[in-house]
Scaffold this active site. Structure first.
Site, mmCIF file in Angstrom:
data_model
loop_
_atom_site.group_PDB
_atom_site.id
_atom_site.type_symbol
_atom_site.label_atom_id
_atom_site.label_comp_id
_atom_site.label_asym_id
_atom_site.label_seq_id
_atom_site.Cartn_x
_atom_site.Cartn_y
_atom_site.Cartn_z
ATOM 1 N N CYS A 170 -33.037 89.293 -37.296
ATOM 2 C CA CYS A 170 -32.128 89.396 -36.288
ATOM 3 C C CYS A 170 -32.828 88.897 -35.175
ATOM 4 O O CYS A 170 -33.074 87.866 -34.639
ATOM 5 C CB CYS A 170 -31.571 90.788 -36.188
ATOM 6 S SG CYS A 170 -30.098 90.388 -35.475
ATOM 7 N N ASN A 174 -27.446 91.172 -37.730
ATOM 8 C CA ASN A 174 -25.986 91.957 -37.116
ATOM 9 C C ASN A 174 -26.051 91.600 -35.667
ATOM 10 O O ASN A 174 -26.888 92.408 -35.037
ATOM 11 C CB ASN A 174 -26.274 93.393 -37.404
ATOM 12 C CG ASN A 174 -26.477 93.776 -38.957
ATOM 13 O OD1 ASN A 174 -25.186 94.158 -39.621
ATOM 14 N ND2 ASN A 174 -27.462 93.662 -39.589
ATOM 15 N N GLU A 209 -31.968 100.876 -31.935
ATOM 16 C CA GLU A 209 -33.015 100.350 -33.060
ATOM 17 C C GLU A 209 -34.468 101.122 -32.532
ATOM 18 O O GLU A 209 -35.140 101.139 -33.227
ATOM 19 C CB GLU A 209 -33.217 98.834 -32.981
ATOM 20 C CG GLU A 209 -32.068 98.314 -33.763
ATOM 21 C CD GLU A 209 -32.331 96.845 -34.239
ATOM 22 O OE1 GLU A 209 -33.024 96.667 -34.842
ATOM 23 O OE2 GLU A 209 -31.388 95.983 -33.830
ATOM 24 N N GLU A 240 -29.487 91.350 -42.565
ATOM 25 C CA GLU A 240 -30.416 92.370 -42.148
ATOM 26 C C GLU A 240 -29.552 93.602 -42.504
ATOM 27 O O GLU A 240 -28.482 93.873 -42.256
ATOM 28 C CB GLU A 240 -30.454 92.218 -40.733
ATOM 29 C CG GLU A 240 -31.012 93.652 -39.939
ATOM 30 C CD GLU A 240 -30.926 93.588 -38.343
ATOM 31 O OE1 GLU A 240 -29.702 93.279 -37.789
ATOM 32 O OE2 GLU A 240 -31.861 93.857 -37.665
ATOM 33 N N ASN A 262 -37.241 98.580 -39.614
ATOM 34 C CA ASN A 262 -36.155 97.714 -40.275
ATOM 35 C C ASN A 262 -36.920 96.502 -41.178
ATOM 36 O O ASN A 262 -37.585 96.005 -40.302
ATOM 37 C CB ASN A 262 -35.449 97.166 -38.876
ATOM 38 C CG ASN A 262 -34.259 96.349 -39.058
ATOM 39 O OD1 ASN A 262 -34.063 96.049 -40.323
ATOM 40 N ND2 ASN A 262 -33.380 96.231 -38.085
ATOM 41 N N LYS A 309 -39.439 94.579 -38.953
ATOM 42 C CA LYS A 309 -38.938 94.093 -37.638
ATOM 43 C C LYS A 309 -39.763 94.433 -36.473
ATOM 44 O O LYS A 309 -40.109 95.271 -36.189
ATOM 45 C CB LYS A 309 -37.584 94.269 -37.531
ATOM 46 C CG LYS A 309 -36.919 93.635 -36.251
ATOM 47 C CD LYS A 309 -35.376 93.916 -36.359
ATOM 48 C CE LYS A 309 -34.720 93.413 -35.511
ATOM 49 N NZ LYS A 309 -33.485 93.594 -35.422
HETATM 50 N N1 CDV Z 1 -29.653 93.569 -34.929
HETATM 51 C C1 CDV Z 1 -30.160 92.778 -33.600
HETATM 52 O O1 CDV Z 1 -31.147 92.546 -33.488
HETATM 53 N N2 CDV Z 1 -29.069 92.280 -32.874
HETATM 54 C C2 CDV Z 1 -29.445 91.607 -31.615
HETATM 55 C C3 CDV Z 1 -28.399 92.104 -30.421
HETATM 56 C C4 CDV Z 1 -28.722 93.265 -29.877
HETATM 57 C C5 CDV Z 1 -28.428 91.019 -29.420
HETATM 58 C C6 CDV Z 1 -29.398 90.136 -31.902
HETATM 59 O O2 CDV Z 1 -30.355 89.583 -31.387
HETATM 60 O O3 CDV Z 1 -28.732 89.589 -32.562
#
Ligand code: CDV
Length: 311
Positions: A171, A196, A145, A49, A109, A126
Site C-alpha cells: 500500500c 486499501n 496503522e 493488503e 502488516n 510493511k
Molecule cells: N493502507 C494504506 O497504506 N493506505 C494509504 C492511505 C492512508 C493514503 C495509501 O497510501 O493508500
C-alpha cells in the site's frame, strides 16, 4: 536481442469485506478468484493488503481486541489452508497481505509470496506505515496503522521463484520511489503489492479523484524508472460505509497500464507479462551500473545539508 520470457500475471481485486464477514467466507472468495485467474493463464495471483479482514485500522479499539479479532498467529492456519491447497492443486503462486502476530507478540502488516507448490517462499513486513496512533474523535474514521503495527524489520528484499525475481511491498510503500529502487538495485523484475486506500483523506480536503490519480502515477512512474512490472491489487468499495478506491492495475516497464479493473467488486485481471521487456530499459536509459551517480547524489545532499543520502 532479448529473449521473450513470459509470466501469467493476475491481480485479484477484492470488493468490500465487512466486519461481519468470516475468514471462511473471505477465503472462499479468494479461492474462486484464483480458479478464475488460472483459467485465464495466470501463474501468479496478487491479492490485496489485509485481504482476510475488513480494513480494521479505521476503528479505534485496544490492541488486545484488534489482535484477537483481526490478526493471524500462524500462516497458514486452518481457515486460510484452503487457499494454499488450491494453489498447489492448480499450480499457481500467490501474494497475500494479512495482519501478522509473531510468537513473540509483535504485530506487523505483512505480505507473503507462496509458490506453485503451496510453500511460503517470501515475506515482507510493511515499512511505510501511514496514519497516526492517537484517537482522533473528530475525524470521520481513524487510520491507526501506527498504533496496531510495528515498522517492518525485513527490508525490501527480492525473491527468486517461479523463474522470476519478485519484489513486494504494501500500500503506502507504493508511493515512495525508494521502495522500488531498492528492489530494482537487486534486479527485481516485478513488484507485487496490495492496498486499501480510503477515498477520503482525513488530514486535508483532498479532491477524491486525486486518490486514484496519485495511486496510478506512483505505479506508472516507478515501473518505468526502474524497468520493472508492477501489479497492484485493491480491496475496495464500501466496507460498512467506508469507501476505498479500486483501479487495481498491471503496469508494464514502459510505464503503461496494460490491465485495470472496471468495478469495485471481486474482479480478476490477467496479462501475459514479458519479463524481458524491462531489459531494454535496464540495459540502456536506466542502466544503473553505467549511469547512476550515487556519489553525486551524496555530494549534493552533503553540501546542502538536506539530509542523509538514501540510495
Ligand atoms: N493502507 C494504506 O497504506 N493506505 C494509504 C492511505 C492512508 C493514503 C495509501 O497510501 O493508500
Amino acid at each position: 536481442m532479448t529473449t521473450k520470457r513470459t509470466l501469467g500475471l493476475a491481480v485479484a481485486q477484492m470488493g468490500p469485506v465487512h466486519l461481519s464477514d468470516t475468514r471462511e467466507t473471505v477465503v472462499r472468495r479468494l479461492v474462486e478468484m484464483m480458479r478464475d485467474a488460472k483459467g485465464r493463464g495466470a501463474e501468479m495471483v496478487v491479492f490485496p493488503e489485509l485481504a482476510l479482514t475488513t480494513f480494521f485500522p479505521r476503528y479505534w479499539m485496544e490492541e488486545a481486541e484488534a489482535e484477537a479479532r483481526f490478526f493471524e498467529a500462524a500462516m497458514p492456519n486452518a481457515q486460510v489452508q484452503p487457499l494454499f491447497d488450491e494453489a498447489k492443486k492448480l499450480g499457481v503462486g500467490f501474494y497475500l497481505g494479512y495482519a501478522e502476530r509473531t510468537p513473540e507478540g509483535t504485530r506487523y502488516n505483512t505480505a507473503i509470496i507462496v509458490d506453485r507448490a503451496g510453500a511460503i517462499v517470501g515475506k515482507y513486513r510493511k515499512i511505510h506505515l501511514p496514519g497516526h496512533s492517537d484517537h482522533k474523535p473528530d475525524a470521520p474514521f481513524q487510520h491507526l496503522e501506527k498504533k496496531f503495527f510495528e515498522v517492518g524489520d525485513l527490508g525490501f528484499r527480492v525473491f527468486d521463484t517461479m523463474g522470476t525475481r519478485f519484489g513486494m511491498c504494501l500500500c503506502n510503500d507504493r508511493r515512495w520511489p525508494e521502495t522500488y529502487r531498492v528492489m530494482a538495485l537487486q534486479s527485481a523484475e516485478v513488484v507485487v503489492l496490495g492496498y486499501n486506500t480510503p477515498s477520503l483523506n482525513i488530514h486535508w480536503n483532498e479532491p477524491v479523484h486525486l486518490r486514484t490519480t496519485t495511486h496510478l502515477v506512483s505505479l506508472q512512474a516507478n515501473a518505468y524508472q526502474n524497468g520493472i512490472w508492477v501489479a497492484a491489487a485493491a480491496k475496495c468499495g464500501s466496507e460498512d460505509g467506508h469507501h476505498m478506491i479500486g483501479s487495481s492495475a498491471i503496469v508494464a516497464p514502459t510505464g503503461e497500464i496494460v490491465a485495470r479493473t472496471l468495478t469495485e467488486e471481486d474482479e480478476v485481471i490477467c496479462v501475459k507479462a514479458d519479463m524481458s521487456l524491462g531489459e531494454h530499459f535496464r540495459q540502456h536509459v536506466f542502466n544503473f551500473a553505467k549511469h547512476r551517480r550515487p556519489e553525486h547524489y551524496r555530494l549534493i545532499v552533503e553540501r546542502t545539508g538536506a539530509g542523509e543520502p538514501l540510495v
